[in-house]
Design a protein around this motif. Structure first.
Motif, PDB file in Angstrom:
ATOM      1  N   ASP A  16       1.487   0.992  42.547  1.00 38.38           N
ATOM      2  CA  ASP A  16       2.157  -0.444  43.252  1.00 38.38           C
ATOM      3  C   ASP A  16       0.898  -1.785  42.340  1.00 38.38           C
ATOM      4  N   LEU A  17       1.844  -2.359  42.373  1.00 39.43           N
ATOM      5  CA  LEU A  17       0.564  -4.187  42.387  1.00 39.43           C
ATOM      6  C   LEU A  17       0.767  -5.045  43.218  1.00 39.43           C
ATOM      7  N   ALA A  18      -0.701  -5.771  43.415  1.00 38.09           N
ATOM      8  CA  ALA A  18       0.022  -6.789  44.704  1.00 38.09           C
ATOM      9  C   ALA A  18      -0.852  -7.824  43.534  1.00 38.09           C
ATOM     10  N   LEU A  19       0.575  -8.968  44.687  1.00 39.38           N
ATOM     11  CA  LEU A  19       0.740  -9.999  44.530  1.00 39.38           C
ATOM     12  C   LEU A  19      -0.058 -11.418  44.920  1.00 39.38           C
ATOM     13  N   ASP A  20      -0.274 -12.463  44.025  1.00 43.26           N
ATOM     14  CA  ASP A  20      -1.448 -12.931  44.134  1.00 43.26           C
ATOM     15  C   ASP A  20      -0.343 -14.034  45.430  1.00 43.26           C
ATOM     16  N   ALA A  21      -0.609 -15.272  46.213  1.00 41.56           N
ATOM     17  CA  ALA A  21      -0.045 -16.000  47.374  1.00 41.56           C
ATOM     18  C   ALA A  21       0.651 -16.467  46.416  1.00 41.56           C
ATOM     19  N   ALA A  22       0.722 -17.160  45.359  1.00 42.72           N
ATOM     20  CA  ALA A  22       1.527 -18.096  44.650  1.00 42.72           C
ATOM     21  C   ALA A  22       2.765 -17.542  43.323  1.00 42.72           C
ATOM     22  N   THR A  23       2.675 -16.151  43.050  1.00 41.56           N
ATOM     23  CA  THR A  23       4.081 -15.559  43.061  1.00 41.56           C
ATOM     24  C   THR A  23       4.483 -15.149  43.822  1.00 41.56           C
ATOM     25  N   LEU A  43       4.040 -26.632  31.122  1.00 39.84           N
ATOM     26  CA  LEU A  43       3.615 -24.896  31.611  1.00 39.84           C
ATOM     27  C   LEU A  43       4.465 -24.464  30.209  1.00 39.84           C
ATOM     28  N   LEU A  44       3.913 -23.527  30.354  1.00 37.84           N
ATOM     29  CA  LEU A  44       5.241 -22.470  28.512  1.00 37.84           C
ATOM     30  C   LEU A  44       4.790 -20.504  29.343  1.00 37.84           C
ATOM     31  N   PRO A  45       5.577 -20.341  29.614  1.00 39.65           N
ATOM     32  CA  PRO A  45       5.734 -19.332  29.824  1.00 39.65           C
ATOM     33  C   PRO A  45       4.828 -18.462  29.778  1.00 39.65           C
ATOM     34  N   ARG A  46       4.217 -18.118  28.656  1.00 37.15           N
ATOM     35  CA  ARG A  46       3.195 -17.485  27.802  1.00 37.15           C
ATOM     36  C   ARG A  46       1.828 -17.287  28.210  1.00 37.15           C
ATOM     37  N   SER A  63      -0.545 -15.239  30.351  1.00 29.76           N
ATOM     38  CA  SER A  63      -2.156 -15.279  29.878  1.00 29.76           C
ATOM     39  C   SER A  63      -3.352 -14.753  31.314  1.00 29.76           C
ATOM     40  N   THR A  64      -2.569 -15.907  32.548  1.00 28.61           N
ATOM     41  CA  THR A  64      -2.986 -16.524  33.091  1.00 28.61           C
ATOM     42  C   THR A  64      -3.033 -15.388  34.254  1.00 28.61           C
ATOM     43  N   ARG A  65      -1.971 -15.210  34.205  1.00 25.82           N
ATOM     44  CA  ARG A  65      -1.582 -13.770  35.588  1.00 25.82           C
ATOM     45  C   ARG A  65      -2.731 -13.077  35.315  1.00 25.82           C
ATOM     46  N   LEU A  66      -2.698 -11.823  33.146  1.00 18.83           N
ATOM     47  CA  LEU A  66      -3.216 -11.376  33.208  1.00 18.83           C
ATOM     48  C   LEU A  66      -4.987 -11.043  33.855  1.00 18.83           C
ATOM     49  N   LEU A  67      -5.334 -12.449  33.174  1.00 16.47           N
ATOM     50  CA  LEU A  67      -6.355 -12.837  33.983  1.00 16.47           C
ATOM     51  C   LEU A  67      -6.550 -12.875  34.995  1.00 16.47           C
ATOM     52  N   THR A  68      -5.895 -12.957  36.265  1.00 15.94           N
ATOM     53  CA  THR A  68      -6.279 -12.861  37.824  1.00 15.94           C
ATOM     54  C   THR A  68      -5.969 -11.728  37.980  1.00 15.94           C
ATOM     55  N   LEU A  69      -4.856 -10.769  37.523  1.00 20.00           N
ATOM     56  CA  LEU A  69      -5.157  -9.411  37.716  1.00 20.00           C
ATOM     57  C   LEU A  69      -6.009  -8.761  37.518  1.00 20.00           C
ATOM     58  N   TYR A 112      -4.699   0.173  27.267  1.00 21.83           N
ATOM     59  CA  TYR A 112      -5.833  -0.899  27.414  1.00 21.83           C
ATOM     60  C   TYR A 112      -6.010  -1.319  26.436  1.00 21.83           C
ATOM     61  N   ALA A 113      -5.350  -1.404  25.179  1.00 25.99           N
ATOM     62  CA  ALA A 113      -5.895  -2.479  23.920  1.00 25.99           C
ATOM     63  C   ALA A 113      -4.671  -3.582  25.024  1.00 25.99           C
ATOM     64  N   GLY A 114      -4.306  -3.663  24.933  1.00 28.42           N
ATOM     65  CA  GLY A 114      -2.805  -5.003  25.225  1.00 28.42           C
ATOM     66  C   GLY A 114      -3.333  -5.263  26.189  1.00 28.42           C
ATOM     67  N   VAL A 115      -4.375  -5.053  26.870  1.00 27.32           N
ATOM     68  CA  VAL A 115      -5.126  -5.903  28.084  1.00 27.32           C
ATOM     69  C   VAL A 115      -6.661  -6.598  27.561  1.00 27.32           C
ATOM     70  N   ALA A 116      -7.224  -5.288  26.984  1.00 29.22           N
ATOM     71  CA  ALA A 116      -8.477  -5.624  26.390  1.00 29.22           C
ATOM     72  C   ALA A 116      -9.187  -6.720  26.443  1.00 29.22           C
TER      73      ALA A 116
END
Length: 101
Positions: free
Chosen positions: A9-16, A64-67, A71-77, A94-98
C-alpha cells in the motif's frame, strides 16, 4: 492506496489526496462511464485516458511540468518511506530511486 499488481500500500500526502478527490468529483459531475481518474470533454464519452498533452497544458499556467511533479513526489516519498517499501510500492528498482535517496 493499493495499485493493481503491486504488493504494498502507498500512503498519499494531503496534496495528492486533495487532487485525487477533486478529479473524482469532476468525473462524477460529468456522469461518465470512463474508468480513468482524469476525464476531459473529449474522453468523457469514451473509455480512453486523457492524453499527455492535456496534463501538460493543464499544468502550464502555473509553471509546472509533469516531470517536476514526479520528481517532487519521489523526493517526498523517499523522505517518508523506507527505500525498500518505496521501490516495491512503485514497482521500481532500487537504482531507479537511488538518485532521490
Amino acid at each position: 492506496m493499493r495499485f493493481p499488481g503491486r504488493s504494498v500500500d502507498l500512503a498519499l500526502d494531503a496534496a495528492t489526496w486533495n487532487a485525487l478527490t477533486g478529479c473524482l468529483a469532476h468525473r462524477a459531475r460529468l456522469g461518465t462511464d470512463n474508468p480513468h481518474v482524469l476525464v476531459t470533454r473529449l474522453t468523457r464519452t469514451t473509455r480512453a485516458p486523457a492524453g499527455a498533452a492535456h496534463i501538460r497544458d493543464s499544468l502550464a499556467p502555473v509553471g509546472l511540468l509533469p516531470r517536476i511533479l514526479r520528481s517532487t513526489r519521489l523526493l517526498t516519498l523517499t523522505d517518508e518511506l523506507d527505500i525498500k517499501q518505496l521501490t516495491a510500492a512503485l514497482g521500481m528498482s532500487y537504482a531507479g530511486v537511488a538518485n532521490y535517496a
